[in-house]
Motif scaffolding. Sequence first.
Motif, PDB file in Angstrom:
ATOM      1  N   SER A 178       0.865  -1.176   0.000  1.00 15.13           N
ATOM      2  CA  SER A 178       0.000   0.000   0.000  1.00 15.13           C
ATOM      3  C   SER A 178       0.904   1.228   0.000  1.00 15.13           C
ATOM      4  O   SER A 178       2.131   1.105  -0.059  1.00 15.13           O
ATOM      5  N   ALA A 180       1.968   4.972   1.715  1.00 16.54           N
ATOM      6  CA  ALA A 180       1.905   5.808   2.906  1.00 16.54           C
ATOM      7  C   ALA A 180       1.264   7.149   2.574  1.00 16.54           C
ATOM      8  O   ALA A 180       1.755   7.886   1.713  1.00 16.54           O
ATOM      9  N   ARG A 190       3.832  -5.051   3.596  1.00 12.75           N
ATOM     10  CA  ARG A 190       3.399  -5.701   4.835  1.00 12.75           C
ATOM     11  C   ARG A 190       3.232  -7.178   4.535  1.00 12.75           C
ATOM     12  O   ARG A 190       2.555  -7.547   3.568  1.00 12.75           O
ATOM     13  N   ASP A 222      -6.391   1.143   1.211  1.00 17.53           N
ATOM     14  CA  ASP A 222      -5.297   1.344   2.143  1.00 17.53           C
ATOM     15  C   ASP A 222      -5.488   0.395   3.323  1.00 17.53           C
ATOM     16  O   ASP A 222      -6.454  -0.367   3.375  1.00 17.53           O
ATOM     17  N   LEU A 223      -4.535   0.443   4.268  1.00 20.23           N
ATOM     18  CA  LEU A 223      -4.578  -0.499   5.381  1.00 20.23           C
ATOM     19  C   LEU A 223      -5.831  -0.328   6.216  1.00 20.23           C
ATOM     20  O   LEU A 223      -6.467  -1.318   6.614  1.00 20.23           O
ATOM     21  N   ARG A 224      -6.229   0.925   6.496  1.00 21.00           N
ATOM     22  CA  ARG A 224      -7.385   1.148   7.369  1.00 21.00           C
ATOM     23  C   ARG A 224      -8.656   0.579   6.747  1.00 21.00           C
ATOM     24  O   ARG A 224      -9.475  -0.037   7.429  1.00 21.00           O
ATOM     25  N   GLU A 316      -1.323   5.958   9.303  1.00 20.17           N
ATOM     26  CA  GLU A 316      -0.971   5.686   7.912  1.00 20.17           C
ATOM     27  C   GLU A 316      -0.968   4.182   7.677  1.00 20.17           C
ATOM     28  O   GLU A 316      -1.928   3.485   8.007  1.00 20.17           O
ATOM     29  N   GLU A 317       0.122   3.639   7.111  1.00 21.03           N
ATOM     30  CA  GLU A 317       0.173   2.208   6.816  1.00 21.03           C
ATOM     31  C   GLU A 317       0.958   1.438   7.872  1.00 21.03           C
ATOM     32  O   GLU A 317       1.297   0.267   7.672  1.00 21.03           O
ATOM     33  N   ALA A 366       5.778  -3.239   9.171  1.00 17.79           N
ATOM     34  CA  ALA A 366       5.635  -2.804   7.780  1.00 17.79           C
ATOM     35  C   ALA A 366       6.736  -1.791   7.505  1.00 17.79           C
ATOM     36  O   ALA A 366       7.183  -1.087   8.414  1.00 17.79           O
TER      37      ALA A 366
END
Length: 402
Positions: A178, A180, A190, A222-224, A316-317, A366
């Motif tokens: 992903s 940042a 990750r 994204d990660l979220r 963020e990531e 990550a």
Amino acid sequence: MRGQRLCSLLAATAHAYPQRIAFVDSPDKHRRSGRQSIVWTYAAAAEIVARLANGLRGWRLPAESRIGIALPDAIEGALAILAVEAAGHVPALLPAALDEDGLVLAVQAAGISAVLTQARFGATHPAERLRRVAARYFGLRYLAAFGPDVPDGVINLDAMVLDQSGGPFAPGPGGLVSFAGGDPACPIHRSADALAAAIAVHGITARMAPGERLLTLLPGSDLRGLVTGLGAALVAGATFEAMPMFEAAGFAEALARPVATHLVVPAALEANFAASHLPATLASLVLVHRTPSRFPQRRLSSRPDAIPVIDVVAFEEIALLTGARRDNDVTLTLAAPERADPRSILMSLRRDPDGALAFRGLACHAGPLQRGIPQPDFADGWLPSPFRVPVAGGRAMGVEDH
């Protein structure tokens, strides 16, 4: 969760409960993309993923190649992520807001060999834009899209589903790439274990029962969005439903369905929900905060008889911090991380005297993707972060850049 990929979670539930609902398209999908809304069982979703994965394995790509996901339509995006994993490759989540120049930079920076997208999304034509990207970057060898009206030179993913047969999922590294802060020059890698750990840490608080529904307004780019959406639903064996374009009437219709629902929304919408009538079927409301940000004034009731409110702070990531307001409030945890469970081996926080945050644990493992350089193995040590937390009255006021 160690060694698990998202596609293997899908397959496990499909084997045990094939008729359980896995994915539900938003009702306005036809107007948005020209494709019909579909309700997918776990068995049907696993079969589609297997067929797509077989098609992707037919491409002349080395194992563990990075394949970009540029699919704003959430269910196709979920199927694409799972199919890339099942084909033995690594999904790379391309930020939804990137323009053509940003996409060129992103695919170059992450070494992306192929991209899965769609022909139309509202008034935009993602496949056409990515065809121009491919003309500018010759390392992008394959471009494929869900239809209808897939442009010339772009592989038709709908036809791939029809032409291929299913089969076992290929082994692979899992994990993801992903970006940042949505910066196309900053790809972050990750591992599968780190992604599984992040989902598990989130799920400790944001619990769902099998067969319940997760409805999200967040993009999965994204990660979220991935952890609080598709990842959380697959771990629970729940139904995943998303609204990639908010439309009030469609949202009201979706929210009113008679099923226990966990709603995931941007934290900025708290005041809107506080002023709304929420259905009795709402099992929890998950408010996701981006960083840096100030924590807004709280509007929703925290009485014991109120709908449970869960805050998620996305660094963020790097990491996600999840807390329920009546039990493990994130503003208290960020102010004094020693309040959190000190036995946690997946994620720990430290706040230094100057307010700077450090992270520790597999869920935070990550780092920048450096092409040609193997990713470092996990080392259980404190990792400094670019964030600091100002505190007043024993509570965190927000998260700032350090």
